[in-house]
Design a protein around this motif. Structure first.
Motif, mmCIF file in Angstrom:
data_model
loop_
_atom_site.group_PDB
_atom_site.id
_atom_site.type_symbol
_atom_site.label_atom_id
_atom_site.label_comp_id
_atom_site.label_asym_id
_atom_site.label_seq_id
_atom_site.Cartn_x
_atom_site.Cartn_y
_atom_site.Cartn_z
ATOM 1 N N GLU A 99 0.833 -1.199 0.000
ATOM 2 C CA GLU A 99 0.000 0.000 0.000
ATOM 3 C C GLU A 99 0.871 1.252 0.000
ATOM 4 O O GLU A 99 0.603 2.223 -0.714
ATOM 5 C CB GLU A 99 -0.921 0.003 1.221
ATOM 6 N N LEU A 100 1.929 1.238 0.797
ATOM 7 C CA LEU A 100 2.853 2.374 0.808
ATOM 8 C C LEU A 100 3.578 2.500 -0.526
ATOM 9 O O LEU A 100 3.832 3.607 -1.007
ATOM 10 C CB LEU A 100 3.868 2.213 1.937
ATOM 11 N N SER A 101 3.900 1.367 -1.130
ATOM 12 C CA SER A 101 4.567 1.379 -2.426
ATOM 13 C C SER A 101 3.686 2.028 -3.486
ATOM 14 O O SER A 101 4.153 2.823 -4.316
ATOM 15 C CB SER A 101 4.927 -0.050 -2.838
ATOM 16 N N ARG A 102 2.402 1.708 -3.473
ATOM 17 C CA ARG A 102 1.452 2.327 -4.410
ATOM 18 C C ARG A 102 1.396 3.839 -4.191
ATOM 19 O O ARG A 102 1.396 4.625 -5.149
ATOM 20 C CB ARG A 102 0.053 1.740 -4.222
ATOM 21 N N LYS A 103 1.355 4.240 -2.945
ATOM 22 C CA LYS A 103 1.310 5.669 -2.623
ATOM 23 C C LYS A 103 2.576 6.373 -3.104
ATOM 24 O O LYS A 103 2.519 7.477 -3.664
ATOM 25 C CB LYS A 103 1.145 5.846 -1.115
ATOM 26 N N LEU A 104 3.715 5.718 -2.919
ATOM 27 C CA LEU A 104 4.973 6.301 -3.373
ATOM 28 C C LEU A 104 5.019 6.438 -4.885
ATOM 29 O O LEU A 104 5.493 7.448 -5.416
ATOM 30 C CB LEU A 104 6.144 5.446 -2.894
ATOM 31 N N LEU A 105 4.521 5.429 -5.609
ATOM 32 C CA LEU A 105 4.531 5.495 -7.072
ATOM 33 C C LEU A 105 3.748 6.689 -7.583
ATOM 34 O O LEU A 105 4.164 7.368 -8.523
ATOM 35 C CB LEU A 105 3.957 4.205 -7.657
ATOM 36 N N VAL A 106 2.601 6.949 -6.963
ATOM 37 C CA VAL A 106 1.788 8.100 -7.360
ATOM 38 C C VAL A 106 2.562 9.395 -7.135
ATOM 39 O O VAL A 106 2.558 10.303 -7.972
ATOM 40 C CB VAL A 106 0.456 8.122 -6.578
ATOM 41 N N GLU A 107 3.252 9.473 -5.997
ATOM 42 C CA GLU A 107 4.020 10.685 -5.693
ATOM 43 C C GLU A 107 5.245 10.810 -6.584
ATOM 44 O O GLU A 107 5.612 11.911 -6.998
ATOM 45 C CB GLU A 107 4.430 10.678 -4.219
ATOM 46 N N TYR A 108 5.910 9.689 -6.876
ATOM 47 C CA TYR A 108 7.042 9.744 -7.812
ATOM 48 C C TYR A 108 6.595 10.315 -9.149
ATOM 49 O O TYR A 108 7.278 11.159 -9.750
ATOM 50 C CB TYR A 108 7.605 8.343 -8.075
ATOM 51 N N ALA A 109 5.454 9.829 -9.636
ATOM 52 C CA ALA A 109 4.943 10.294 -10.927
ATOM 53 C C ALA A 109 4.701 11.799 -10.898
ATOM 54 O O ALA A 109 4.998 12.510 -11.868
ATOM 55 C CB ALA A 109 3.658 9.545 -11.283
ATOM 56 N N ARG A 110 4.160 12.282 -9.798
ATOM 57 C CA ARG A 110 3.897 13.716 -9.671
ATOM 58 C C ARG A 110 5.209 14.504 -9.662
ATOM 59 O O ARG A 110 5.337 15.533 -10.338
ATOM 60 C CB ARG A 110 3.120 13.987 -8.386
ATOM 61 N N ILE A 111 6.188 14.027 -8.922
ATOM 62 C CA ILE A 111 7.457 14.742 -8.773
ATOM 63 C C ILE A 111 8.270 14.743 -10.065
ATOM 64 O O ILE A 111 8.816 15.773 -10.471
ATOM 65 C CB ILE A 111 8.291 14.117 -7.633
ATOM 66 N N TYR A 112 8.326 13.585 -10.724
ATOM 67 C CA TYR A 112 9.221 13.439 -11.869
ATOM 68 C C TYR A 112 8.527 13.576 -13.221
ATOM 69 O O TYR A 112 9.174 13.484 -14.265
ATOM 70 C CB TYR A 112 9.972 12.109 -11.784
ATOM 71 N N GLY A 113 7.215 13.811 -13.200
ATOM 72 C CA GLY A 113 6.504 14.121 -14.439
ATOM 73 C C GLY A 113 6.067 12.934 -15.263
ATOM 74 O O GLY A 113 6.332 12.869 -16.469
ATOM 75 N N TYR A 114 5.376 11.975 -14.640
ATOM 76 C CA TYR A 114 4.916 10.774 -15.336
ATOM 77 C C TYR A 114 3.429 10.542 -15.103
ATOM 78 O O TYR A 114 2.849 11.038 -14.137
ATOM 79 C CB TYR A 114 5.692 9.537 -14.857
ATOM 80 N N ASP A 115 2.837 9.793 -16.007
ATOM 81 C CA ASP A 115 1.462 9.329 -15.865
ATOM 82 C C ASP A 115 1.476 7.817 -15.686
ATOM 83 O O ASP A 115 2.245 7.112 -16.351
ATOM 84 C CB ASP A 115 0.622 9.677 -17.101
ATOM 85 N N ILE A 116 0.611 7.314 -14.818
ATOM 86 C CA ILE A 116 0.530 5.878 -14.562
ATOM 87 C C ILE A 116 -0.791 5.337 -15.092
ATOM 88 O O ILE A 116 -1.864 5.842 -14.752
ATOM 89 C CB ILE A 116 0.644 5.572 -13.053
ATOM 90 N N ILE A 117 -0.712 4.333 -15.940
ATOM 91 C CA ILE A 117 -1.905 3.655 -16.450
ATOM 92 C C ILE A 117 -1.876 2.240 -15.872
ATOM 93 O O ILE A 117 -0.958 1.463 -16.152
ATOM 94 C CB ILE A 117 -1.910 3.596 -17.984
ATOM 95 N N GLU A 118 -2.855 1.893 -15.057
ATOM 96 C CA GLU A 118 -2.817 0.625 -14.351
ATOM 97 C C GLU A 118 -3.361 -0.536 -15.175
ATOM 98 O O GLU A 118 -4.370 -0.421 -15.855
ATOM 99 C CB GLU A 118 -3.593 0.729 -13.034
ATOM 100 N N GLU A 119 -2.679 -1.645 -15.077
ATOM 101 C CA GLU A 119 -3.082 -2.925 -15.638
ATOM 102 C C GLU A 119 -3.541 -2.834 -17.107
ATOM 103 O O GLU A 119 -4.677 -3.124 -17.448
ATOM 104 C CB GLU A 119 -4.168 -3.565 -14.771
ATOM 105 N N VAL A 120 -2.613 -2.405 -17.955
ATOM 106 C CA VAL A 120 -2.882 -2.404 -19.386
ATOM 107 C C VAL A 120 -2.463 -3.749 -19.956
ATOM 108 O O VAL A 120 -1.610 -4.440 -19.410
ATOM 109 C CB VAL A 120 -2.110 -1.267 -20.096
ATOM 110 N N VAL A 121 -3.051 -4.119 -21.065
ATOM 111 C CA VAL A 121 -2.750 -5.358 -21.788
ATOM 112 C C VAL A 121 -3.257 -6.576 -21.037
ATOM 113 O O VAL A 121 -3.995 -7.392 -21.560
ATOM 114 C CB VAL A 121 -1.234 -5.519 -22.080
#
Length: 252
Positions: free
Chosen positions: A216-238
């Motif tokens: 759960e913390l890892s998911r929260k960190l990924l969202v914040e990383y994306a915000r800080i470093y300029g990325y978009d996350i698309i979950e469970e594609v393909v």
């Protein structure tokens, strides 16, 4: 690039890049889990005494050059080949359970707590091995790492302590995502990750409740990383357990 005392300027640049991630660790993980910051400092200092200066400089030179603009695929513990698999990947990185799938990786990351510690010697590794030290494992990890070849890059979630690379992060998976983001990968594809349900694959010991909290913390960190470093996350594609992370044009 490498100084007279075995120091490289790229280390300073990397520590600056990952400073926001280290601060995020303090604000999210340390605060939630109650980890002792002094233990993290001890871990980084202990690893710094046996760290390989040349390995760190070589890794950073490769990372700045190779990851920028690349499509990076990160192989998780649940990867089974899947549809499409690793086709089109410029760089392949994996958590240390990758030995189960036999995928050839450019980078393998972990804290040497898989059932087969031989991941550091195995045929899954082609370029770099990243070994994470933290407050609960550094005595074991540093001693064990001494048994292997010297080309180990130690990382810390809290501190840059030359030559230990303080990149932040919490789990092996989100730490690799963070590396790819920090070095400006064009696209990051996560294969074989499930951040919603804990599955202990290849671990010598695994606490389900603790694993669930870490995910759960890892998911929260990924969202914040994306915000800080300029990325978009698309979950469970393909297919399930596959995540796509792309540059959004918001890089700071």
């Amino acid at each position: 690039m490498i100084g007279s005392r075995g120091y490289c300027k790229l280390y300073d640049a990397a520590c600056r890049i990952f400073r926001p991630a280290r601060e995020l660790y303090f604000g999210v993980v340390e605060k939630t889990m109650g980890y002792d910051r002094s233990r993290e400092a001890e871990a980084a200092e202990s690893a710094s005494k046996v760290g390989d200066y040349d390995a760190v400089c070589s890794f950073l030179s490769w990372a700045f050059d190779r990851l920028a603009g690349s499509r990076v695929c990160i192989v998780g513990p649940l990867y089974d080949g899947g549809r499409g698999g690793l086709v089109g990947c410029d760089v392949v990185m994996g958590v240390e359970q990758v030995y189960l799938s036999g995928v050839k990786c450019d980078v393998v990351a972990g804290d040497m707590d898989v059932t087969h510690g031989l991941v550091l010697e195995g045929g899954v590794l082609e370029r770099f091995r990243i070994v994470h030290v933290h407050g609960d494992n550094y005595t074991r990890v540093v001693n064990e790492a001494r048994r292997y070849r010297r080309d180990v890059v130690f990382t810390s979630q809290a501190f840059c302590f030359w030559p230990v690379l303080g990149i932040g992060g919490f789990t092996d998976g989100d730490r690799l995502v963070l590396l790819a983001m920090g070095f400006k990968a064009r696209e990051i594809r996560l294969l074989g990750f499930d951040f919603r349900a804990p599955k202990c694959v290849g671990k010598t010991y695994c606490d389900q409740e603790s694993k669930s909290m870490k995910l759960e913390l890892s998911r929260k960190l990924l969202v914040e990383y994306a915000r800080i470093y300029g990325y978009d996350i698309i979950e469970e594609v393909v297919e399930p357990n596959v995540y796509l992370i792309t540059l959004s044009g918001r890089i700071k």
